[in-house]
Design a protein around this motif. Structure first.
Motif, short mmCIF file in Angstrom:
data_model
loop_
_atom_site.label_atom_id
_atom_site.label_comp_id
_atom_site.label_asym_id
_atom_site.label_seq_id
_atom_site.Cartn_x
_atom_site.Cartn_y
_atom_site.Cartn_z
N LEU A 19 0.84 -1.20 0.00
CA LEU A 19 0.00 0.00 0.00
C LEU A 19 0.87 1.25 0.00
CD1 LEU A 19 -2.98 0.98 0.23
CD2 LEU A 19 -2.60 1.10 2.70
N ARG A 20 0.51 2.21 -0.83
CA ARG A 20 1.17 3.51 -0.80
C ARG A 20 0.11 4.59 -1.04
NH1 ARG A 20 2.12 5.80 -5.76
NH2 ARG A 20 1.83 4.43 -7.54
N THR A 21 0.47 5.81 -0.76
CA THR A 21 -0.43 6.93 -0.95
C THR A 21 0.18 7.88 -1.96
OG1 THR A 21 -1.17 6.72 1.34
CG2 THR A 21 -1.68 8.78 0.23
N THR A 22 -0.61 8.29 -2.95
CA THR A 22 -0.12 9.20 -3.98
C THR A 22 0.00 10.61 -3.41
OG1 THR A 22 -2.31 9.82 -4.80
CG2 THR A 22 -1.28 7.85 -5.77
N SER A 23 0.64 11.49 -4.15
CA SER A 23 0.78 12.88 -3.70
C SER A 23 -0.57 13.57 -3.59
CB SER A 23 1.70 13.65 -4.64
OG SER A 23 1.20 13.61 -5.96
N ASP A 49 3.00 -28.05 -15.83
CA ASP A 49 2.80 -26.61 -15.83
C ASP A 49 3.26 -26.00 -17.15
OD1 ASP A 49 1.84 -26.65 -13.28
OD2 ASP A 49 3.73 -26.07 -12.34
N GLY A 50 2.49 -25.02 -17.62
CA GLY A 50 2.89 -24.25 -18.79
C GLY A 50 3.66 -23.02 -18.34
N GLN A 51 3.86 -22.09 -19.24
CA GLN A 51 4.59 -20.86 -18.92
C GLN A 51 3.70 -19.94 -18.09
OE1 GLN A 51 7.24 -19.58 -21.62
NE2 GLN A 51 7.71 -17.69 -20.60
N ALA A 52 4.21 -19.47 -16.97
CA ALA A 52 3.44 -18.61 -16.06
C ALA A 52 3.31 -17.21 -16.63
CB ALA A 52 4.12 -18.55 -14.70
N LEU A 53 2.14 -16.61 -16.39
CA LEU A 53 1.90 -15.21 -16.70
C LEU A 53 1.95 -14.46 -15.38
CD1 LEU A 53 0.85 -12.82 -18.50
CD2 LEU A 53 -1.44 -13.55 -17.81
N PHE A 54 2.81 -13.46 -15.29
CA PHE A 54 2.90 -12.62 -14.10
C PHE A 54 2.26 -11.28 -14.43
CE2 PHE A 54 6.23 -15.74 -13.63
CZ PHE A 54 6.12 -16.11 -12.29
N MET A 55 1.06 -11.04 -13.88
CA MET A 55 0.32 -9.82 -14.18
C MET A 55 0.44 -8.85 -13.02
SD MET A 55 -1.57 -8.02 -16.20
CE MET A 55 -1.91 -9.21 -17.46
N ARG A 56 1.05 -7.70 -13.29
CA ARG A 56 1.18 -6.65 -12.29
C ARG A 56 -0.18 -5.98 -12.17
NH1 ARG A 56 3.72 -6.02 -7.88
NH2 ARG A 56 4.14 -3.88 -7.38
N CYS A 57 -0.63 -5.74 -10.93
CA CYS A 57 -1.97 -5.22 -10.68
C CYS A 57 -1.93 -4.02 -9.74
CB CYS A 57 -2.85 -6.29 -10.02
SG CYS A 57 -2.99 -7.81 -10.96
N SER A 58 -2.94 -3.16 -9.86
CA SER A 58 -3.11 -2.07 -8.91
C SER A 58 -4.59 -1.96 -8.55
CB SER A 58 -2.60 -0.74 -9.48
OG SER A 58 -3.30 -0.40 -10.65
N ALA A 59 -4.85 -1.67 -7.29
CA ALA A 59 -6.21 -1.45 -6.78
C ALA A 59 -6.19 -0.11 -6.06
CB ALA A 59 -6.61 -2.57 -5.83
N TRP A 60 -7.25 0.67 -6.24
CA TRP A 60 -7.25 2.04 -5.74
C TRP A 60 -8.28 2.26 -4.63
CZ3 TRP A 60 -3.95 5.88 -7.44
CH2 TRP A 60 -3.12 5.52 -8.51
N ARG A 61 -8.01 3.25 -3.81
CA ARG A 61 -8.87 3.77 -2.75
C ARG A 61 -9.30 2.69 -1.76
NH1 ARG A 61 -9.31 5.95 -7.42
NH2 ARG A 61 -9.01 8.17 -7.76
N ASP A 62 -10.61 2.55 -1.49
CA ASP A 62 -11.07 1.56 -0.49
C ASP A 62 -10.65 0.15 -0.87
OD1 ASP A 62 -12.26 3.53 1.03
OD2 ASP A 62 -14.31 3.13 0.35
N LEU A 63 -10.73 -0.17 -2.16
CA LEU A 63 -10.34 -1.51 -2.60
C LEU A 63 -8.87 -1.78 -2.28
CD1 LEU A 63 -11.06 -4.16 -4.00
CD2 LEU A 63 -10.58 -3.05 -6.20
N LEU A 101 -2.89 -4.48 -14.86
CA LEU A 101 -4.31 -4.68 -14.64
C LEU A 101 -4.77 -3.72 -13.56
CD1 LEU A 101 -6.88 -6.38 -15.25
CD2 LEU A 101 -6.18 -7.85 -13.36
N GLN A 102 -5.68 -2.81 -13.91
CA GLN A 102 -6.27 -1.95 -12.91
C GLN A 102 -7.50 -2.70 -12.40
OE1 GLN A 102 -6.70 2.12 -13.96
NE2 GLN A 102 -7.53 2.67 -11.99
N VAL A 103 -7.40 -3.20 -11.18
CA VAL A 103 -8.39 -4.11 -10.61
C VAL A 103 -9.67 -3.37 -10.23
CG1 VAL A 103 -8.86 -5.72 -8.72
CG2 VAL A 103 -6.60 -5.67 -9.80
N ASP A 104 -10.81 -3.89 -10.70
CA ASP A 104 -12.11 -3.38 -10.30
C ASP A 104 -12.76 -4.28 -9.25
OD1 ASP A 104 -12.13 -1.19 -12.13
OD2 ASP A 104 -12.70 -2.55 -13.74
N GLU A 105 -12.52 -5.59 -9.35
CA GLU A 105 -13.08 -6.57 -8.41
C GLU A 105 -12.01 -7.62 -8.12
OE1 GLU A 105 -16.16 -6.58 -7.12
OE2 GLU A 105 -17.03 -4.98 -8.33
#
Length: 162
Positions: A19-23, A49-63, A101-105
């Protein structure tokens, strides 16, 4: 939000959400989901196992706060959100482009685990159901007796991890 690419990804968290806080004062949680395809090899009579996908994600505010309070390294999660491409200049001067991925859910996968849901009291959207709608919920980790500490919600040994 027409034209955005919406995807759903199922996989395991590679580390605890950070968790971090923006300016501007908005909270954002960052984490990576590893999704590894598995297929049955008939000749070897086992899953591979196949080739792994590493998906960087961000979730904002309350989420973001809900993710940090509820999710931990190794947990199997289901996340839905919008793919976003971002370009920047690295410290060495090279231009780089990343897809995130900007996470909504997001929530725990119940395929190999159980979870308890606790409604969070916040100023945000609460799902439109005055009698305990699911929008804006936080998830609590299961009790220690339900999941080993080393692999909170990972697949049991020998089970496919799709």
């Amino acid at each position: 939000m027409a034209g955005e690419t919406v995807i759903t990804i199922v996989g395991n968290l590679t580390a605890d959400p950070e968790l971090r806080t923006t300016s501007a004062g908005a909270q954002v949680a960052s984490f990576t989901i590893a999704s590894t395809p598995r297929s049955w090899n008939r000749s070897a009579n086992q899953f591979e196992d196949g080739q792994a996908l590493f998906m960087r994600c961000s979730a904002w505010r309350d989420l973001a706060e809900h993710c940090v309070r509820s999710l931990a390294k190794g947990m199997r999660v289901i996340a839905q959100g919008r793919l976003q491409q971002r370009s920047y200049q690295a410290q060495d001067g090279s231009n780089r482009t990343v897809i995130e991925l900007q996470v909504d859910e997001i929530g725990p996968s119940l395929r190999y685990a159980t979870a308890q849901v606790q409604k969070m009291q916040s100023g945000g959207y609460q799902g439109g159901n005055a009698n305990g709608g699911f929008g804006g919920n936080g998830y609590q980790q299961p009790q220690q007796s339900q999941a080993p500490a080393a692999d909170p919600w990972g697949a049991p040994a020998g089970e496919p991890d799709f």
